[in-house]
Design an enzyme around this catalytic site. Sequence first.
Site, PDB file in Angstrom:
ATOM      1  N   GLU A   1      15.016  18.856 -46.328  1.00  0.00           N
ATOM      2  CA  GLU A   1      14.795  18.281 -47.667  1.00  0.00           C
ATOM      3  C   GLU A   1      15.800  18.802 -48.687  1.00  0.00           C
ATOM      4  OE1 GLU A   1      10.556  18.918 -48.172  1.00  0.00           O
ATOM      5  OE2 GLU A   1      10.104  17.482 -46.586  1.00  0.00           O
TER       6      GLU A   1
ATOM      7  N   GLU B   1       9.212  11.977 -39.018  1.00  0.00           N
ATOM      8  CA  GLU B   1       7.861  12.441 -39.385  1.00  0.00           C
ATOM      9  C   GLU B   1       6.999  11.255 -39.806  1.00  0.00           C
ATOM     10  OE1 GLU B   1       8.015  15.591 -42.323  1.00  0.00           O
ATOM     11  OE2 GLU B   1       9.651  16.618 -41.306  1.00  0.00           O
TER      12      GLU B   1
END
Length: 574
Positions: free
Chosen positions: A343, A448
């Site tokens: 991220e 994910e």
Amino acid sequence: MGKLLIFLLCISLFEGWMVQSVPYDYTASIKCLGSPIRALYKGGIIENSEFNSGLTGWSVPWGVTANVSSSPSGNNFALASASNNGQPSRSVYQKIQMESDHHYSLSAWLQVSSGAAVVRAVFKAPNGAFIAGGATVARSGCWSMLKGGMTAFSSGPGELFFEADGRVDIWVDSVSLQPFSFPEWEEHRRLSAGQARRSAVKVVARAADGVPLPNANLSVKLLRPGFPFGNAMTKEILDIPAYEQWFTSRFTVASFENEMKWYSTEWMENHEDYTIADAMLRLAEKHGIAVRGHNVLWDTNDTQVSWVKPLDTQRLKAAMQKRISSVVSRYAGKVIAWDVVNENLHGQFFESRLGRNASSEVYQRVARIDRTARLFMNEFGTLEEPLDVAAMPSKYVAKLKQIRSYPGNRGIKLAVGLESHFGTPNIPYMRATLDMLAQLRIPIWLTEVDVGPKGAPYVPVYLEEVLREGYGHPNVEGMVMWAAWHAQGCWVMCLTDNNFNNLPAGDRVDKLIAEWRAHPEGATMDANGVTELDLVHGEYSFTVTHPSLGSPAVRTLTVDASSSAVEHTIDIKV
Ligand SMILES: *[C@@H]1O[C@H](CO)[C@@H](O)[C@H](O)[C@H]1NC(C)=O
Ligand SMILES: *[C@@H]1O[C@H](CO)[C@@H](O)[C@H](O)[C@H]1NC(C)=O
Ligand SMILES: *[C@@H]1O[C@H](CO)[C@@H](O)[C@H](O)[C@H]1NC(C)=O
Ligand SMILES: *[C@@H]1O[C@H](CO)[C@@H](O)[C@H](O)[C@H]1NC(C)=O
């Protein structure tokens, strides 16, 4: 003692359209160009899409002045001058007629009068709702492509326009909007998946002397599908055989939910403990499940382990280096991938402490220790949220290019990791974003996948849509879901109950797995010892029986995209 040869010859068969439709156009550009390319689909339902007839078909919002200007090379485009009313700057807009149950694929080329600005595509749907269709960072002096879209669930008049925050002139050109009915969309996906994931294979069985074995019987068994499809694994799997059985009978790849993260392996400074991650890796290895290393570092502030946050610069650098060499050297060669700086579009922790090249340096260090694993830039929002200002495709591309162009990073094996935490998916936007990121020419994974909010009734339906879209895109090379199971409840999305009986979302997943593994189970060779099979890519065992063979001849072999270029010869001693 005889010998048997099987020849596998992959040929591509032309598949006709089942539904009459315009083919989907995968064209995308991540470059800022001197002139825009022509409107896709000749503009689709957009009238005067290249502004060669003045502003015919277009309207000018209240408070905006607009005209059609020409570049020195003669390209016409619409120019809308910013108003000074504190509202977002608006472009010219077009009224469109929308049809319910259609996906609309959007593309446009944008430029701003000075500097750079985030320009958003906005639809006004027939029901009056404003729907984000995508966004890009547009610049002055060159044209940037925006690709996106929306889904119409009702029929009637709508609108399409572009807007930017702050006072800026918005230039627009080569606008295209192409509708596809749901069956047409589904058909594109089916054809694309067929081309990307299956091959038509010609199998020839011959004896050692080259003489074909007429009417031999062939039985075909898929040992392992070629497309990696998996799920997040939690440590409870070590203690619950039913969990192990449920997980390992379905998936070929796993990410550990938390167990490999820094805060799990070194909760207290200098007290490293890999016991759980090691045990999970051994379990995965035992079942032939590939593991993605998740993650080396995580760039968001609130995910740092508490002792890391107060470190001064020198001690932070030392702690990072120790973490990197510790986890990466431990699992190098054992994991297929690393989420390197997790991220690092939404997070800035390491950049804020160590400068703007902090992530680039981490990728370099990881690449030096593990030369085989794919190094993912793993991010949320890019695929899920057409208006994620931190992680929109143009910003994802810019960050990846920054990492790739950092001195010494040229050859590292980067990959695109799209977390895919969906709410209500915008499917045309999702496909458009994959088209854009495919221009990076590196592997793309959905890493994910889940659908929220927890317990919403539409979760199984949307999950199936998202997984089909990923599987159907020619540039997606693997998918991992984020249905991490815990006795006290899943993260966002559960596939099973606590007895490892499927919930409706789990049934959808199993339906897809079965569909993606479907293949002919056997065939009888013709008089020349030949048969043709449509096979999904994967590792197979082929068993040939024939009266001239004492016992069945069994061989394993791999069918993949490159199979079409080579002729497999398998020499079986019987
Ligand atoms: C269009 O408007 C811009 C900004 O107001 C102006 O600079 C330009 O000369 C105009 N072009 C034409 C062809 O009228
Ligand atoms: C192939 O299988 C069929 C059905 O099982 C059987 O009748 C036939 O004899 C077999 N042929 C050969 C060549 O083994
Ligand atoms: C994260 O922390 C840095 C300083 O450590 C700070 O500059 C930044 O604003 C923080 N970011 C967020 C999103 O809170
Ligand atoms: C970051 O790296 C680039 C080379 O890619 C270099 O030009 C630049 O000076 C570096 N910036 C910082 C703050 O270290």
